[in-house]
Write a protein that holds these residues in place. Structure first.
Motif, PDB file in Angstrom:
ATOM      1  N   GLN A  45       0.832  -1.206   0.000  1.00 28.47           N
ATOM      2  CA  GLN A  45       0.000   0.000   0.000  1.00 28.47           C
ATOM      3  C   GLN A  45       0.868   1.258   0.000  1.00 28.47           C
ATOM      4  N   ARG A  46       1.901   1.273   0.783  1.00 33.90           N
ATOM      5  CA  ARG A  46       2.796   2.427   0.804  1.00 33.90           C
ATOM      6  C   ARG A  46       3.544   2.592  -0.521  1.00 33.90           C
ATOM      7  N   ALA A  47       3.940   1.468  -1.123  1.00 27.44           N
ATOM      8  CA  ALA A  47       4.633   1.531  -2.420  1.00 27.44           C
ATOM      9  C   ALA A  47       3.693   2.078  -3.493  1.00 27.44           C
ATOM     10  N   ARG A  48       2.436   1.674  -3.448  1.00 26.01           N
ATOM     11  CA  ARG A  48       1.457   2.191  -4.420  1.00 26.01           C
ATOM     12  C   ARG A  48       1.286   3.694  -4.247  1.00 26.01           C
ATOM     13  N   HIS A  49       1.193   4.121  -2.992  1.00 29.76           N
ATOM     14  CA  HIS A  49       1.044   5.547  -2.701  1.00 29.76           C
ATOM     15  C   HIS A  49       2.274   6.322  -3.187  1.00 29.76           C
ATOM     16  N   ARG A  50       3.449   5.750  -3.015  1.00 25.93           N
ATOM     17  CA  ARG A  50       4.678   6.400  -3.483  1.00 25.93           C
ATOM     18  C   ARG A  50       4.663   6.525  -5.008  1.00 25.93           C
ATOM     19  N   LEU A  51       4.210   5.492  -5.708  1.00 30.74           N
ATOM     20  CA  LEU A  51       4.147   5.562  -7.170  1.00 30.74           C
ATOM     21  C   LEU A  51       3.149   6.618  -7.634  1.00 30.74           C
ATOM     22  N   LEU A  52       2.062   6.765  -6.900  1.00 32.61           N
ATOM     23  CA  LEU A  52       1.080   7.795  -7.266  1.00 32.61           C
ATOM     24  C   LEU A  52       1.611   9.204  -7.018  1.00 32.61           C
ATOM     25  N   GLY A  70       5.550   9.298  -8.959  1.00 33.72           N
ATOM     26  CA  GLY A  70       5.541   8.923 -10.366  1.00 33.72           C
ATOM     27  C   GLY A  70       6.062   7.515 -10.581  1.00 33.72           C
ATOM     28  N   TRP A  71       5.790   6.986 -11.758  1.00 37.36           N
ATOM     29  CA  TRP A  71       6.172   5.630 -12.133  1.00 37.36           C
ATOM     30  C   TRP A  71       7.091   5.706 -13.341  1.00 37.36           C
ATOM     31  N   CYS A  72       8.073   4.827 -13.410  1.00 36.91           N
ATOM     32  CA  CYS A  72       8.999   4.825 -14.545  1.00 36.91           C
ATOM     33  C   CYS A  72       9.338   3.395 -14.931  1.00 36.91           C
ATOM     34  N   THR A  73      10.016   3.258 -16.069  1.00 36.65           N
ATOM     35  CA  THR A  73      10.514   1.962 -16.524  1.00 36.65           C
ATOM     36  C   THR A  73      12.001   2.092 -16.822  1.00 36.65           C
ATOM     37  N   GLY A  74      12.674   0.953 -16.845  1.00 34.60           N
ATOM     38  CA  GLY A  74      14.071   0.939 -17.236  1.00 34.60           C
ATOM     39  C   GLY A  74      15.067   1.230 -16.132  1.00 34.60           C
ATOM     40  N   THR A  75      14.609   1.742 -15.021  1.00 32.47           N
ATOM     41  CA  THR A  75      15.502   2.065 -13.910  1.00 32.47           C
ATOM     42  C   THR A  75      14.689   2.019 -12.610  1.00 32.47           C
ATOM     43  N   ALA A  76      15.373   1.822 -11.501  1.00 33.91           N
ATOM     44  CA  ALA A  76      14.674   1.779 -10.214  1.00 33.91           C
ATOM     45  C   ALA A  76      14.144   3.154  -9.828  1.00 33.91           C
ATOM     46  N   ILE A  77      14.915   4.205 -10.153  1.00 34.64           N
ATOM     47  CA  ILE A  77      14.492   5.582  -9.877  1.00 34.64           C
ATOM     48  C   ILE A  77      15.092   6.461 -10.964  1.00 34.64           C
ATOM     49  N   ASP A  78      14.253   7.309 -11.546  1.00 33.45           N
ATOM     50  CA  ASP A  78      14.764   8.173 -12.617  1.00 33.45           C
ATOM     51  C   ASP A  78      15.160   9.541 -12.067  1.00 33.45           C
ATOM     52  N   ALA A  79      15.602  10.434 -12.933  1.00 35.06           N
ATOM     53  CA  ALA A  79      16.118  11.749 -12.526  1.00 35.06           C
ATOM     54  C   ALA A  79      15.046  12.616 -11.862  1.00 35.06           C
ATOM     55  N   GLN A  80      13.784  12.416 -12.209  1.00 39.99           N
ATOM     56  CA  GLN A  80      12.703  13.210 -11.623  1.00 39.99           C
ATOM     57  C   GLN A  80      12.181  12.612 -10.309  1.00 39.99           C
ATOM     58  N   GLY A  81      12.686  11.442  -9.926  1.00 39.62           N
ATOM     59  CA  GLY A  81      12.247  10.823  -8.672  1.00 39.62           C
ATOM     60  C   GLY A  81      11.183   9.763  -8.850  1.00 39.62           C
ATOM     61  N   ALA A  82      10.744   9.517 -10.077  1.00 43.22           N
ATOM     62  CA  ALA A  82       9.763   8.460 -10.326  1.00 43.22           C
ATOM     63  C   ALA A  82      10.433   7.102 -10.115  1.00 43.22           C
ATOM     64  N   ALA A  97      10.000   1.261  -5.739  1.00 51.54           N
ATOM     65  CA  ALA A  97       9.039   1.718  -4.728  1.00 51.54           C
ATOM     66  C   ALA A  97       9.006   0.765  -3.538  1.00 51.54           C
ATOM     67  N   ILE A  98       9.049  -0.538  -3.831  1.00 49.58           N
ATOM     68  CA  ILE A  98       9.055  -1.514  -2.733  1.00 49.58           C
ATOM     69  C   ILE A  98      10.336  -1.378  -1.915  1.00 49.58           C
ATOM     70  N   ARG A  99      11.471  -1.233  -2.588  1.00 50.45           N
ATOM     71  CA  ARG A  99      12.753  -1.098  -1.898  1.00 50.45           C
ATOM     72  C   ARG A  99      12.771   0.159  -1.022  1.00 50.45           C
ATOM     73  N   ALA A 100      12.228   1.268  -1.536  1.00 48.55           N
ATOM     74  CA  ALA A 100      12.215   2.513  -0.766  1.00 48.55           C
ATOM     75  C   ALA A 100      11.318   2.393   0.457  1.00 48.55           C
ATOM     76  N   GLU A 101      10.168   1.752   0.294  1.00 45.81           N
ATOM     77  CA  GLU A 101       9.231   1.638   1.413  1.00 45.81           C
ATOM     78  C   GLU A 101       9.648   0.579   2.424  1.00 45.81           C
ATOM     79  N   ALA A 102      10.485  -0.362   2.011  1.00 40.52           N
ATOM     80  CA  ALA A 102      10.973  -1.366   2.957  1.00 40.52           C
ATOM     81  C   ALA A 102      11.993  -0.751   3.908  1.00 40.52           C
ATOM     82  N   ALA A 103      12.600   0.354   3.540  1.00 38.62           N
ATOM     83  CA  ALA A 103      13.516   1.129   4.396  1.00 38.62           C
ATOM     84  C   ALA A 103      14.624   0.278   5.001  1.00 38.62           C
ATOM     85  N   GLY A 104      15.246  -0.539   4.159  1.00 41.90           N
ATOM     86  CA  GLY A 104      16.389  -1.309   4.627  1.00 41.90           C
ATOM     87  C   GLY A 104      16.059  -2.661   5.227  1.00 41.90           C
TER      88      GLY A 104
END
Length: 184
Positions: A93-100, A103-115, A121-128
Motif C-alpha cells: 500500500q505504501r509503495a502504491r502511494h509512493r508511485l502515485l 511517479g512511475w517509470c521503466t528501465g531504472t529503479a528511480i529516474d532523474a525526476q524521482g519516479a 518503490a518496494i525497496r524505498a518503502e521497505a527502508a532497509g
C-alpha cells in the motif's frame, strides 16, 4: 374533357405490399394504431439485430477486463484508501502511494525526476528491511504469475513490459490483498 395524366415524377408512388399490409386501417382507435406501430417497430428492430449479428460474426473479439476500462480520476486521491494490518500488505500500500505521488517509470529503479519502478518503490518503502522487501517481491511475483502466467521472469521485467502504470499499480493492489489474506 380529356384525361390528363400527371407526370410520373409527381404521381404518388403506389403502396408496396409491405406498406399496404402494415398500414393501419382508418377505423382503428389511436391506442390500437399505436399498438400496431409498436409491433411493426419491434419486428424491424429484431430483424436489424439479427442482421447485425450475422454481419459481425466474423470479427474476432477478446474478453474485456473491466479494470482496463474503468479509470481513476485525473487527480487521484493521494492518501491511502485502506490500511492493511499485515506488514507486507502495508508495504504494498505504501509503495502504491509512493508511485502515485512520486511517479512511475521503466528501465531504472528511480529516474532523474524521482519516479520509481515497482521494485524501486518496494525497496524505498521497505527502508532497509531486506527480509520484508524479499517477502514483498515474492508475493508480488506470485500475484503477477497468477494474473499473467509464467511470462514475467521478474518484477522489474514485468514493470518494464508496460507503457503505463495502470497494470503495475493494479498488481500492487492484488499483491496487497494476497499478502493480507496470508497474514504476511
Amino acid at each position: 374533357m380529356p384525361d390528363i395524366a400527371i407526370s410520373p415524377a409527381l404521381d404518388p408512388p403506389a403502396p408496396t405490399t409491405r406498406q399496404a399490409a402494415t398500414a393501419p386501417p382508418a377505423a382503428l382507435t389511436l391506442e390500437e394504431r399505436l399498438t400496431l406501430v409498436n409491433a411493426e417497430m419491434t419486428a424491424r428492430l429484431d430483424e436489424a439485430a439479427v442482421a447485425y449479428e450475422v454481419n459481425t460474426a466474423h470479427i474476432p473479439t477478446e474478453p474485456v477486463d473491466l479494470a482496463d476500462i474503468v479509470t481513476v480520476p485525473l487527480t487521484p486521491t493521494l492518501q491511502p484508501a485502506q490500511t492493511f494490518p499485515t506488514p507486507v500488505a502495508g508495504l504494498f500500500q505504501r509503495a502504491r502511494h509512493r508511485l502515485l505521488t512520486d511517479g512511475w517509470c521503466t528501465g531504472t529503479a528511480i529516474d532523474a525526476q524521482g519516479a520509481r519502478c515497482l521494485y524501486g518503490a518496494i525497496r524505498a518503502e521497505a527502508a532497509g528491511d531486506y527480509a520484508l522487501q524479499q517477502r514483498a517481491i515474492d508475493v508480488l511475483q506470485e500475484a503477477i504469475r497468477r494474473a499473467f502466467g509464467d511470462d514475467a521472469d521478474s518484477v522489474p521485467a514485468f514493470n518494464d513490459a508496460h507503457a503505463t502504470s495502470r497494470i503495475p499499480l493494479r498488481m500492487l493492489d492484488r499483491a496487497a490483498l494476497l499478502a493480507d489474506a496470508r497474514g504476511l
